[in-house]
Design an enzyme around this catalytic site. Structure first.
Site, PDB file in Angstrom:
ATOM      1  CD  GLU A   1      -3.057   1.074   0.424  1.00  0.00           C
ATOM      2  OE1 GLU A   1      -4.089   1.672   0.396  1.00  0.00           O
ATOM      3  OE2 GLU A   1      -3.156   0.166  -0.348  1.00  0.00           O
TER       4      GLU A   1
ATOM      5  CB  THR B   1     -10.963   7.174 -11.460  1.00  0.00           C
ATOM      6  OG1 THR B   1      -9.820   7.030 -10.762  1.00  0.00           O
ATOM      7  CG2 THR B   1     -12.501   7.561 -10.822  1.00  0.00           C
TER       8      THR B   1
END
Length: 571
Positions: A431, A562
């Site tokens: 992440e 997106t």
């Protein structure tokens, strides 16, 4: 009080009122009109022209690599089929355990309500099952979307950002796919098309009060019961003690594609007008930009002023920049299309000049190009998985505009994100990660904090600061763009390696789950009982498109939101 008398005075008043109305319409339609800098003088960034046709003067190039012209078969049917089977497994496991709920808990099989109770997984994956030709699955999703969801009834406050990209985007994209004949003839009736579009209009109508702020920027939340925009709950606010609501650039800027297409489909201009007003304070920024094109945030939605100095291509910022170039490509005849193009170029050039950070090489490793962040004079030498989308975005815009320097920039960013994948035990990127800048910048913020991070820095050239993987798509999204634009099969190989890593680490009884720590071996103790809808909407879709025919989702015909929902280019 002076009274207005006689027909001449009455006529004058009518003319005056009409003039005011015309000025208002021009203002909201062409938001660059009358832009000023922070001191009230005309902004140099204002490129508005009364008489411009809106047609881009920049060279527009074919984006997608000419596979057929070069005698290359782009697709790999066997691998595309395996990705499709993973999507089928995702769908049917969800249907068994959590049909009608927003998400499934893939370990336990229970359902979760995370997106207002409108079955986010069903709606968000409509375009995936459509593109993959999963007709039975698509039809089940379509019927539920039409008959099983009431967008007037929301569980909790509504997040307009997530709702627009996951729900509204999926609905309008589905209509675009139907109109383009992507689905088998007879699978979807005109009544179905009408009903999907009606659902999109219903949702857009409920989202409309979110744009009722003093600046036109969208509120962080909307109360669907009172039909009013509002702030987040206190514990969710970016700046809890600040008097006004604040948002990041992504929230202001991630409405335009979805609403532009809805206006095209309905013939009603109010949707795109709302979205244009929402990002007007960013696109026609009245405040000084130290680095042109890069927005300081968060932003006060009452005044439009930045309340902090954070610049990034990561979380909270990302899709504003993404949508600038995609708006230009999607709608080349829009009155503001050249402005969107130019603002994207500004942002990318400022990023190349100020946020590029080559890593100090590790033993036997070459330097890699990462994207730093900047906050209040400090370099934040930390990058998130979310920002790995930027490589693909640079490639798309660079190729479309004929900017080889930006194309190479994108390839370098993709290479760096790939490095974080192959360097982990699971071969999945984390992440967040950090590195030591090669130029030993004195204001670099982060350094390794413990022995494991020092070892990672020495062997990999970076260290992990947040080791989880939440089924995110951004790196394979960039592989998709890289393969479709360059034709280099290396990116297919990288995508296949990622797919195998995903299925090995994330496959559980009821689908695919988040991974707790990518630096540790895959196994039942290394998973989290969560699965967001973008696993099917984005991650598997981009993987499939990397291996299927180049005619499906052609980058010369479609622009992806997106959330990876495709919109047909408006010719």
């Amino acid at each position: 009080m002076m009274r207005i008398r006689g027909p001449t005075s009455y006529k004058a008043r009518i003319i005056a009122l009409a003039s005011i109305a015309i000025v208002y319409v021009l203002y909201v339609t062409f938001p660059g009109l009358g832009s000023t800098s922070f001191n009230g003088t005309p902004s140099r960034q204002n490129g508005f022209s009364w008489f411009g046709s809106g047609k881009p003067k920049w060279p527009r190039n074919t984006v997608q690599y000419p596979f057929k012209e070069n005698g290359i078969v782009a697709e790999n049917k066997e691998k595309a089929e395996k990705v499709k089977r993973a999507m089928q497994r995702t769908f049917w496991k969800y249907k068994v355990g959590a049909w009608g709920r927003d998400e499934i808990k893939p370990v336990s099989g229970d359902g979760r309500t995370t997106r207002n109770g409108w079955a986010a997984t069903i709606v968000d994956t409509l375009t995936t099952t459509a593109l993959m030709g999963l007709e039975e699955e698509f039809k089940l999703e379509l019927n539920f979307t039409i008959k099983g969801i009431d967008f007037n009834d929301a569980l909790g406050l509504v997040d307009p950002f997530e709702t627009t990209i996951r729900y509204l985007g999926a609905l309008v994209s589905t209509v675009d796919l139907i109109d383009a004949g992507i689905l088998s003839k007879g699978l979807v009736s005109q009544y179905d098309r009408h009903d999907v579009l009606s659902q999109a209009v219903s949702l857009a109508t409920k989202l409309a009060p979110g744009f009722d702020s003093p600046t036109g920027m969208i509120w962080p939340r909307i109360n669907f019961t009172t039909n009013q925009g509002c702030r987040e709950h206190l514990d969710q606010r970016p700046i809890p003690g600040f008097a006004h609501a604040t948002i990041g650039p992504a929230r202001a800027g991630s409405n335009w594609l979805e609403n532009k297409v809805l206006s095209k489909l309905t013939g009603k201009v109010e949707y795109e007008l709302n979205a244009t007003r929402a990002w007007k304070p960013l696109v026609w920024n009245r405040y000084i930009e130290e680095w042109p094109g890069l927005i300081d945030s968060p932003i006060d939605i009452v005044t439009g002023a930045p309340v902090d100095r954070h610049r990034s291509w990561g979380a909270g910022h990302d899709s504003y920049y993404e949508y600038l170039i995609k708006a230009h490509i999607l709608a080349p005849h829009d009155p503001n299309t050249s402005k969107y193009r130019d603002r994207w170029i500004q942002a990318v050039e400022s990023t190349m000049k100020n946020l590029v950070s080559w890593s100090a090489p590790a033993e036997g490793k070459k330097s890699k190009l990462f994207l730093s962040q900047w906050k209040n004079g400090w370099l934040l030498n930390e990058m998130g998985h979310l920002a790995c989308f930027a490589g693909g975005n640079f490639l798309l815009g660079g190729k479309y505009l004929g900017r080889e320097d930006i194309v190479q920039f994108g390839l370098d960013v993709i290479d760096a994100c790939h490095e974080t994948y192959v360097g982990s035990t699971t071969r999945i990127g984390p992440e967040y990660f950090s590195w030591i800048p090669a130029d030993t910048a004195p204001n670099a913020t982060y350094e390794p904090q413990h022995e494991t991070q020092y070892k990672q820095l020495k062997s990999l050239g970076y260290w992990v600061t947040d080791a989880k993987w939440v089924l995110r798509p951004e790196t394979v999204e960039s592989y998709f763009y890289a393969y479709r634009i360059t034709g280099n099969r290396m990116y297919q190989e990288w995508a296949w390696d990622a797919f195998n890593a995903f299925t090995k680490a994330a496959e559980v009884e009821f689908g695919y789950a988040e991974v707790k720590d990518v630096t540790k071996p895959a196994g039942p103790d290394n998973i989290i009982d969560k699965a967001e809808s973008f696993w099917g909407a984005e991650t598997l879709k981009y993987l499939y498109l990397t291996f299927t025919s180049e005619d499906i989702g052609s980058l010369d015909e479609w622009v992806f939101s997106t959330e990876a929902h495709p919109f047909k280019v408006i010719r």
